[in-house]
Motif scaffolding. Structure first.
Motif, PDB file in Angstrom:
ATOM      1  N   GLY A 173     -70.024 -71.828  33.600  1.00 41.17           N
ATOM      2  CA  GLY A 173     -69.807 -70.700  34.473  1.00 41.17           C
ATOM      3  C   GLY A 173     -68.416 -70.114  34.110  1.00 41.17           C
ATOM      4  N   ALA A 174     -67.803 -70.497  33.277  1.00 38.86           N
ATOM      5  CA  ALA A 174     -66.278 -69.893  32.875  1.00 38.86           C
ATOM      6  C   ALA A 174     -66.650 -69.270  31.834  1.00 38.86           C
ATOM      7  N   ALA A 175     -65.409 -68.232  31.309  1.00 39.15           N
ATOM      8  CA  ALA A 175     -65.340 -67.388  30.071  1.00 39.15           C
ATOM      9  C   ALA A 175     -64.415 -68.052  29.627  1.00 39.15           C
ATOM     10  N   VAL A 176     -64.663 -68.392  27.956  1.00 39.74           N
ATOM     11  CA  VAL A 176     -63.733 -68.855  27.336  1.00 39.74           C
ATOM     12  C   VAL A 176     -63.489 -68.227  25.961  1.00 39.74           C
ATOM     13  N   PRO A 177     -62.268 -67.338  25.861  1.00 39.05           N
ATOM     14  CA  PRO A 177     -61.577 -66.429  25.148  1.00 39.05           C
ATOM     15  C   PRO A 177     -60.951 -67.377  24.046  1.00 39.05           C
ATOM     16  N   GLN A 178     -61.617 -67.964  22.733  1.00 40.77           N
ATOM     17  CA  GLN A 178     -61.098 -68.927  22.178  1.00 40.77           C
ATOM     18  C   GLN A 178     -60.655 -68.170  20.699  1.00 40.77           C
ATOM     19  N   LEU A 179     -59.271 -67.949  20.655  1.00 37.04           N
ATOM     20  CA  LEU A 179     -58.661 -67.411  19.376  1.00 37.04           C
ATOM     21  C   LEU A 179     -58.361 -68.779  18.699  1.00 37.04           C
ATOM     22  N   SER A 180     -58.992 -68.716  17.078  1.00 37.57           N
ATOM     23  CA  SER A 180     -58.867 -70.004  16.494  1.00 37.57           C
ATOM     24  C   SER A 180     -58.363 -69.569  15.182  1.00 37.57           C
ATOM     25  N   GLY A 181     -57.877 -70.630  14.412  1.00 33.58           N
ATOM     26  CA  GLY A 181     -57.461 -70.456  12.971  1.00 33.58           C
ATOM     27  C   GLY A 181     -57.871 -70.993  11.872  1.00 33.58           C
ATOM     28  N   ARG A 182     -57.394 -70.818  10.721  1.00 34.77           N
ATOM     29  CA  ARG A 182     -58.280 -71.722   9.421  1.00 34.77           C
ATOM     30  C   ARG A 182     -57.301 -72.820   9.309  1.00 34.77           C
ATOM     31  N   GLY A 183     -58.080 -73.782   8.284  1.00 31.36           N
ATOM     32  CA  GLY A 183     -57.456 -75.052   7.993  1.00 31.36           C
ATOM     33  C   GLY A 183     -56.420 -74.798   6.869  1.00 31.36           C
ATOM     34  N   LEU A 184     -55.313 -75.585   7.142  1.00 33.59           N
ATOM     35  CA  LEU A 184     -54.412 -75.563   5.841  1.00 33.59           C
ATOM     36  C   LEU A 184     -53.913 -76.984   5.626  1.00 33.59           C
ATOM     37  N   GLY A 185     -54.108 -77.647   4.404  1.00 32.84           N
ATOM     38  CA  GLY A 185     -53.750 -78.711   4.017  1.00 32.84           C
ATOM     39  C   GLY A 185     -54.918 -79.903   4.657  1.00 32.84           C
ATOM     40  N   HIS A 186     -54.631 -81.108   5.195  1.00 32.98           N
ATOM     41  CA  HIS A 186     -55.552 -82.011   5.535  1.00 32.98           C
ATOM     42  C   HIS A 186     -56.172 -81.554   6.880  1.00 32.98           C
ATOM     43  N   THR A 187     -55.653 -80.554   7.361  1.00 29.36           N
ATOM     44  CA  THR A 187     -56.314 -80.389   8.933  1.00 29.36           C
ATOM     45  C   THR A 187     -57.285 -79.215   8.527  1.00 29.36           C
ATOM     46  N   GLY A 188     -58.545 -79.472   9.426  1.00 29.20           N
ATOM     47  CA  GLY A 188     -59.779 -78.373   9.238  1.00 29.20           C
ATOM     48  C   GLY A 188     -59.577 -77.237  10.389  1.00 29.20           C
ATOM     49  N   GLY A 189     -59.925 -76.025   9.835  1.00 27.33           N
ATOM     50  CA  GLY A 189     -59.581 -74.890  10.805  1.00 27.33           C
ATOM     51  C   GLY A 189     -61.125 -74.355  11.337  1.00 27.33           C
ATOM     52  N   THR A 190     -61.129 -74.420  12.708  1.00 25.55           N
ATOM     53  CA  THR A 190     -62.613 -73.807  13.480  1.00 25.55           C
ATOM     54  C   THR A 190     -63.134 -72.746  12.645  1.00 25.55           C
ATOM     55  N   LEU A 191     -62.442 -71.693  12.298  1.00 31.91           N
ATOM     56  CA  LEU A 191     -63.198 -70.460  11.616  1.00 31.91           C
ATOM     57  C   LEU A 191     -63.683 -70.714  10.369  1.00 31.91           C
ATOM     58  N   ASP A 192     -62.870 -71.689   9.485  1.00 35.46           N
ATOM     59  CA  ASP A 192     -63.603 -72.240   8.372  1.00 35.46           C
ATOM     60  C   ASP A 192     -65.346 -73.001   8.628  1.00 35.46           C
ATOM     61  N   LYS A 193     -65.297 -73.665   9.583  1.00 36.26           N
ATOM     62  CA  LYS A 193     -66.283 -74.512  10.011  1.00 36.26           C
ATOM     63  C   LYS A 193     -67.410 -73.313  10.462  1.00 36.26           C
ATOM     64  N   LEU A 194     -67.068 -72.513  11.344  1.00 38.03           N
ATOM     65  CA  LEU A 194     -68.355 -71.571  11.824  1.00 38.03           C
ATOM     66  C   LEU A 194     -68.723 -70.547  10.647  1.00 38.03           C
ATOM     67  N   GLU A 195     -67.765 -70.451   9.732  1.00 37.22           N
ATOM     68  CA  GLU A 195     -68.118 -69.444   8.668  1.00 37.22           C
ATOM     69  C   GLU A 195     -68.898 -70.238   7.428  1.00 37.22           C
ATOM     70  N   SER A 196     -69.236 -71.411   7.616  1.00 36.46           N
ATOM     71  CA  SER A 196     -70.411 -71.836   7.152  1.00 36.46           C
ATOM     72  C   SER A 196     -71.804 -71.656   7.328  1.00 36.46           C
ATOM     73  N   ILE A 197     -71.905 -71.080   8.751  1.00 36.94           N
ATOM     74  CA  ILE A 197     -72.860 -70.700   9.357  1.00 36.94           C
ATOM     75  C   ILE A 197     -73.348 -69.176   8.792  1.00 36.94           C
ATOM     76  N   PRO A 198     -74.703 -68.868   7.973  1.00 38.67           N
ATOM     77  CA  PRO A 198     -74.799 -67.477   7.390  1.00 38.67           C
ATOM     78  C   PRO A 198     -74.775 -66.538   8.571  1.00 38.67           C
TER      79      PRO A 198
END
Length: 425
Positions: free
Chosen positions: A105-130
């Motif tokens: 029931g909430a609204a989630v405005p999630q601004l995320s980033g890309r990974g750099l080095g050993h930490t993964g990035g949320t946008l990189d993960k989602l961009e694996s979806i065609p």
């Protein structure tokens, strides 16, 4: 009296607290190009070495927010709440969490980033979806929040532009670790996005930027106070990042694991942290009567995921990319998995192509590490401990070394450590 960049640098170099006027001037000047990159780099190093008082951090954050636009989410007819993680290895929590909280029931405005080095990035993960796109214009952002309740995307060019410039500079000048600069960077973007409430997941351990619990607590405290100063309800959880989260580390691999969670399965630690953060987010949004575990089990979170992916051009039914090459790591002795070092596994995934050394580098969607055992589990000699995946076989040897060293098998299991260490706020 006029302010100059050199005066501001010298003041902080000598341990002085910067005035509000100095902070406003230097952030505005840097955004407009009046303060040169090398001058801001010198000031960032002085801040790293000398620190900042709470008043300075608050003003610095406010000045970065004021450098650009601030989204108005007042037309969204749900309570708004966001979550931010300071980054780790296998940290795909945003993927199941965002649609789950939206389904509650909430609204989630999630601004995320890309990974750099050993930490993964949320946008990189989602961009694996065609088809999925990280770019969402402000009008579409608000419309998707109203219709779907969830958006995960990159920050627009107009949000906290001073932070965008400073973030890139910190990365190449050895000043990433400064708590005042980390706190103001995160909070300026989150406050500018217009959310009413925010839950912070502050990671601590070998795979996190904050290696020590004291550092993590100080960062969490600073960000909670910054949020409250800007009328954003803010709480923080300190969570362990000594061991990777879940079993999958890599872009498409983490999407698959997130889908398993949304389908009612998935690794226990991913489910535990997703539900803990969901409860905090719902409480902050005034929806504490909703049980996220019940919503997750009902399948409504999966429906929310599909709607969110489709709204941004993605095909939730499309097969995900699989890397062409693989290598198995087997136990050489019998015993128990004593530990799996998050930094070592993150480094292995990076070497396999799941991460990048520079922002302009591309990542491999299918590359990464699949763990087959968790700390505390019994193993026999010859058992599979992990699988490495890469698009190019030449990437495997260096990754194999890092991953093999990261997994320790001992005669006795080590005592288990809690995933959630503390709550601040």
């Amino acid at each position: 009296m006029s302010i100059t960049a050199i005066d501001v640098i010298r003041a902080k170099r000598d341990g002085e607290a910067l005035s509000d006027e100095q902070i406003d001037w230097v952030i505005d000047g840097f955004t407009k190009g009046v303060v040169a990159d090398e001058q801001m780099a010198a000031l960032a190093m002085a801040i790293l070495l000398r620190g900042m008082e709470d008043r300075e951090i608050a003003r610095w954050t406010a000045a970065m927010i004021a450098s650009g636009e601030r989204l108005n989410l007042s037309t969204v007819d749900r309570p708004t709440v966001d979550k931010h993680s300071t980054g780790g290895v296998g940290d795909k929590i945003t993927l199941p969490l965002t649609p789950l909280v939206a389904a509650c029931g909430a609204a989630v405005p999630q601004l995320s980033g890309r990974g750099l080095g050993h930490t993964g990035g949320t946008l990189d993960k989602l961009e694996s979806i065609p088809g999925w796109s990280a770019a969402v214009a402000n009008e579409a952002f608000i419309a998707q929040l109203r219709e779907v309740g969830a958006v995960i995307c990159q920050a627009g060019e107009g949000l906290a532009p001073a932070d965008r410039k400073l973030y890139a500079l910190r990365d190449v000048t050895g000043t990433v670790e400064s708590i005042p600069l980390i706190a103001s960077s995160i909070m300026s973007k989150k406050i500018a996005e217009g959310t009413s409430a925010l839950v912070l997941d502050v990671k601590v351990g070998t795979g996190a930027f904050m290696k020590e619990i004291g550092q993590a607590r100080e960062l969490a405290r600073t960000m909670v106070e910054l949020g409250r100063a800007h009328q954003v309800t803010t709480v923080a959880l300190l969570t362990d990042m000594s061991t990777p989260l879940g079993l999958a580390v890599g872009n498409a691999l983490e999407v698959e694991e997130s889908l398993a969670v949304l389908a009612g399965g998935g690794p226990a630690d991913i489910v535990e942290l997703t539900l803990a953060l969901a409860r905090e987010m719902l409480a902050a949004a005034g929806l504490s009567e909703v049980d996220p575990a019940e919503v997750l089990a009902s399948g409504r979170a999966m429906d929310s995921w599909r709607a969110m992916i489709q709204a941004q051009g993605g095909d939730p039914d499309a097969p995900l990319e699989v890397a062409k090459e693989s290598e198995i790591i087997r136990a050489t002795t019998s015993g128990y998995v004593e530990s799996i070092d998050a930094m070592g596994i993150g480094l292995a995934a990076w070497r396999l192509g799941a991460g990048r050394a520079r922002k302009e580098h591309k990542v491999s969607a299918g590359a990464g590490v699949l763990l087959h055992k968790r700390p505390g589990e019994k193993v026999a000699a010859g058992d599979v401990l992990a699988e490495l995946r890469a698009d190019y076989g030449s990437r495997i040897p260096a990754a194999l070394s890092a991953a093999t060293d990261a997994i320790v098998v001992a005669k006795q299991p080590a005592p288990s450590a809690p995933l959630i260490i503390d709550r601040i706020g």
